[in-house]
Scaffold this motif. Structure first.
Motif, PDB file in Angstrom:
ATOM      1  N   ARG A 266       0.821  -1.211   0.000  1.00 48.00           N
ATOM      2  CA  ARG A 266       0.000   0.000   0.000  1.00 48.00           C
ATOM      3  C   ARG A 266       0.855   1.260   0.000  1.00 48.00           C
ATOM      4  O   ARG A 266       0.498   2.268  -0.585  1.00 48.00           O
ATOM      5  CB  ARG A 266      -0.920   0.007   1.230  1.00 48.00           C
ATOM      6  N   SER A 267       1.990   1.178   0.670  1.00 47.25           N
ATOM      7  CA  SER A 267       2.803   2.392   0.817  1.00 47.25           C
ATOM      8  C   SER A 267       3.784   2.574  -0.346  1.00 47.25           C
ATOM      9  O   SER A 267       4.502   3.563  -0.380  1.00 47.25           O
ATOM     10  CB  SER A 267       3.575   2.322   2.130  1.00 47.25           C
ATOM     11  N   TRP A 268       3.817   1.616  -1.277  1.00 45.10           N
ATOM     12  CA  TRP A 268       4.816   1.705  -2.349  1.00 45.10           C
ATOM     13  C   TRP A 268       4.331   2.576  -3.502  1.00 45.10           C
ATOM     14  O   TRP A 268       3.216   2.393  -4.013  1.00 45.10           O
ATOM     15  CB  TRP A 268       5.131   0.310  -2.894  1.00 45.10           C
ATOM     16  N   SER A 269       5.233   3.451  -3.920  1.00 40.67           N
ATOM     17  CA  SER A 269       4.985   4.196  -5.154  1.00 40.67           C
ATOM     18  C   SER A 269       5.615   3.413  -6.310  1.00 40.67           C
ATOM     19  O   SER A 269       6.330   2.420  -6.099  1.00 40.67           O
ATOM     20  CB  SER A 269       5.624   5.583  -5.053  1.00 40.67           C
ATOM     21  N   ILE A 270       5.376   3.894  -7.524  1.00 42.91           N
ATOM     22  CA  ILE A 270       6.017   3.255  -8.692  1.00 42.91           C
ATOM     23  C   ILE A 270       7.529   3.328  -8.543  1.00 42.91           C
ATOM     24  O   ILE A 270       8.247   2.380  -8.878  1.00 42.91           O
ATOM     25  CB  ILE A 270       5.554   3.943  -9.991  1.00 42.91           C
ATOM     26  N   LEU A 271       8.015   4.431  -7.983  1.00 41.51           N
ATOM     27  CA  LEU A 271       9.474   4.574  -7.812  1.00 41.51           C
ATOM     28  C   LEU A 271      10.007   3.494  -6.866  1.00 41.51           C
ATOM     29  O   LEU A 271      11.075   2.907  -7.118  1.00 41.51           O
ATOM     30  CB  LEU A 271       9.799   5.972  -7.282  1.00 41.51           C
ATOM     31  N   ASP A 272       9.261   3.207  -5.800  1.00 45.18           N
ATOM     32  CA  ASP A 272       9.673   2.135  -4.884  1.00 45.18           C
ATOM     33  C   ASP A 272       9.719   0.798  -5.622  1.00 45.18           C
ATOM     34  O   ASP A 272      10.630  -0.006  -5.427  1.00 45.18           O
ATOM     35  CB  ASP A 272       8.693   2.024  -3.705  1.00 45.18           C
ATOM     36  N   ALA A 273       8.714   0.561  -6.485  1.00 48.27           N
ATOM     37  CA  ALA A 273       8.678  -0.705  -7.223  1.00 48.27           C
ATOM     38  C   ALA A 273       9.852  -0.800  -8.199  1.00 48.27           C
ATOM     39  O   ALA A 273      10.475  -1.861  -8.341  1.00 48.27           O
ATOM     40  CB  ALA A 273       7.350  -0.823  -7.963  1.00 48.27           C
TER      41      ALA A 273
END
Ligand code: SF4
Ligand code: FES
Length: 395
Positions: A35-42
């Protein structure tokens, strides 16, 4: 803090990758849908755990540096500001449109940065600042005049969203918004030079009011508004020397008033770099806002045709040789003829759509400071007019 349930689900990222000189290839990666992940995190997860060769940009992770722009499901977004929890099905990640791809999701933005240079997007005071000078103060109202235009983070999403930038030579939304930011600054004296450049062949008049630049802007800069303001300023800038006798032309005045300027001069449009990626013939099918734009533009044709028909009615009413009663009867007969009735029936939905699409885009074109009252007034005027026409017809 991540809970155990955060890891239950996964999401597929279909990333369009491109080696220098190679063809784009879509590669799929499965990542946890946290839930807390942005595309950048992915993307960072893929690089750390799955494929270290993946290339992308990112730095601040909080929507400030503007370096992480990508296209997600066709829309230009900040990778750090778009979250996996909102993804439906495979999420297609592509490099920003129009710019040359350097590798994978990294694009070269030199052309857009060149526009900033050409528009001299920096403060050009009338007199150079010297040590010991008092600060150049501004009132809150003077600050408010340009503040929202100064929020640009140079993320280039608006360039990617602008079809005019992809199709033609165009200085682009963010650079023009920043030019307007300095033009509105009470400490600046360089607006005439910027208006000269903004009014050139590749300047504000290239804008056809698609409006997507404002829609995608993560900093709410409203570049579409800035460009329409610059169009007005550019037009009056061209007219003013003609009506103000005895005064020096504005361009000359500007260069002398800002003679302390040591910045680069405006390069002519012909010297601009053109290494855009091609748009393709069906570019307008790619995004919903482009399709809306094309519908609005096509309804303009029928609006023009209907205006010609109304002109014909006016000619029937005004053409001499007959008494007024005969002319009114002739015009009324033409107005209710089967062909004319068919034209009314076809034109009505198109005219309504044309008016609606312009009213819909109005908030994007009006400055945030006083947009609400203007939008209410713009919607109220045609609605009241329609009510008056219907009431008149029924009475
Ligand atoms: S105007 Fe908005 S979208 Fe365009 S570069 Fe600036 S912040 Fe990004
Ligand atoms: S990483 Fe800085 S804006 Fe996204």
């Amino acid at each position: 803090m991540m809970s155990a349930s955060d890891d239950e689900d996964t999401v597929v990222l279909r990333i369009v990758r491109c080696e220098p000189g190679g063809d784009p290839t879509a590669v799929e990666y499965t990542v946890p849908r946290r839930r807390s992940w942005s595309i950048l995190d992915a993307l960072q997860h893929i690089k750390d755990r799955i494929d270290p060769t993946l290339s992308f940009r990112g730095s601040c992770r909080m929507g400030i540096c503007g370096s992480c722009g990508v296209k997600a499901d066709g829309t230009p977004v900040l990778a750090c500001g778009t979250f996996l929890r909102d993804a439906r099905g495979p999420l297609v990640i592509e490099p920003l449109d129009h710019f040359p791809v350097e590798r994978d999701l990294i694009v070269g933005v030199d052309d857009a940065l060149g526009s900033l240079t050409q528009l001299q997007t920096y403060l050009r005071p009338a007199t150079p600042a010297r040590p010991g000078d008092p600060p150049r103060r501004q009132t809150p109202a003077q600050l408010r005049a340009y503040r929202h235009y100064s929020m640009c983070i140079n993320c280039m999403l608006c360039y990617s969203a602008c079809p005019q930038y992809g199709l033609d030579d165009f200085l682009g939304p963010a650079a023009l918004a920043l030019a307007q930011r300095y033009n509105l600054d009470s400490r600046d004296a360089g607006s005439a030079v910027r208006l000269e450049r903004a009014g050139a062949r590749d300047g504000v008049w290239r804008c056809t009011v698609v409006g997507t630049c404002t829609e995608v802007c993560p900093a709410k800069v409203q570049p579409a508004t800035a460009i329409q303001q610059l169009k007005v300023a550019s037009a009056t800038h061209g007219i003013r020397p003609l009506v103000s006798r005895g005064r020096a032309p504005l361009a000359d005045a500007s260069t002398s008033s800002a003679s302390d300027d040591t910045g680069p001069s405006s390069a002519p449009a012909s010297e601009r770099r053109r290494d855009h990626r091609a748009m393709g013939r069906l570019w307008w099918t790619r995004q919903r806002s482009y399709r809306r734009y094309m519908i609005r533009e096509s309804t303009a044709l029928l609006t023009a045709a209907y205006a010609v028909f109304l002109l014909y009615m006016a000619v029937l009413l005004c053409a001499g040789g007959l008494p007024i009663e005969a002319r009114v009867e002739r015009a009324t007969r033409a107005l209710v003829s089967p062909g004319a009735l068919l034209l009314h029936a076809i034109a009505l939905p198109f005219l309504a759509l044309h008016a609606f699409s312009w009213l819909r885009i109005a908030p994007l074109l009006l400055s945030s400071g006083h947009s609400r009252a203007w939008v209410v007034a713009m919607w109220a005027a045609p609605v009241l007019a329609a009510v008056a026409v219907v009431a008149g017809a029924l009475s």
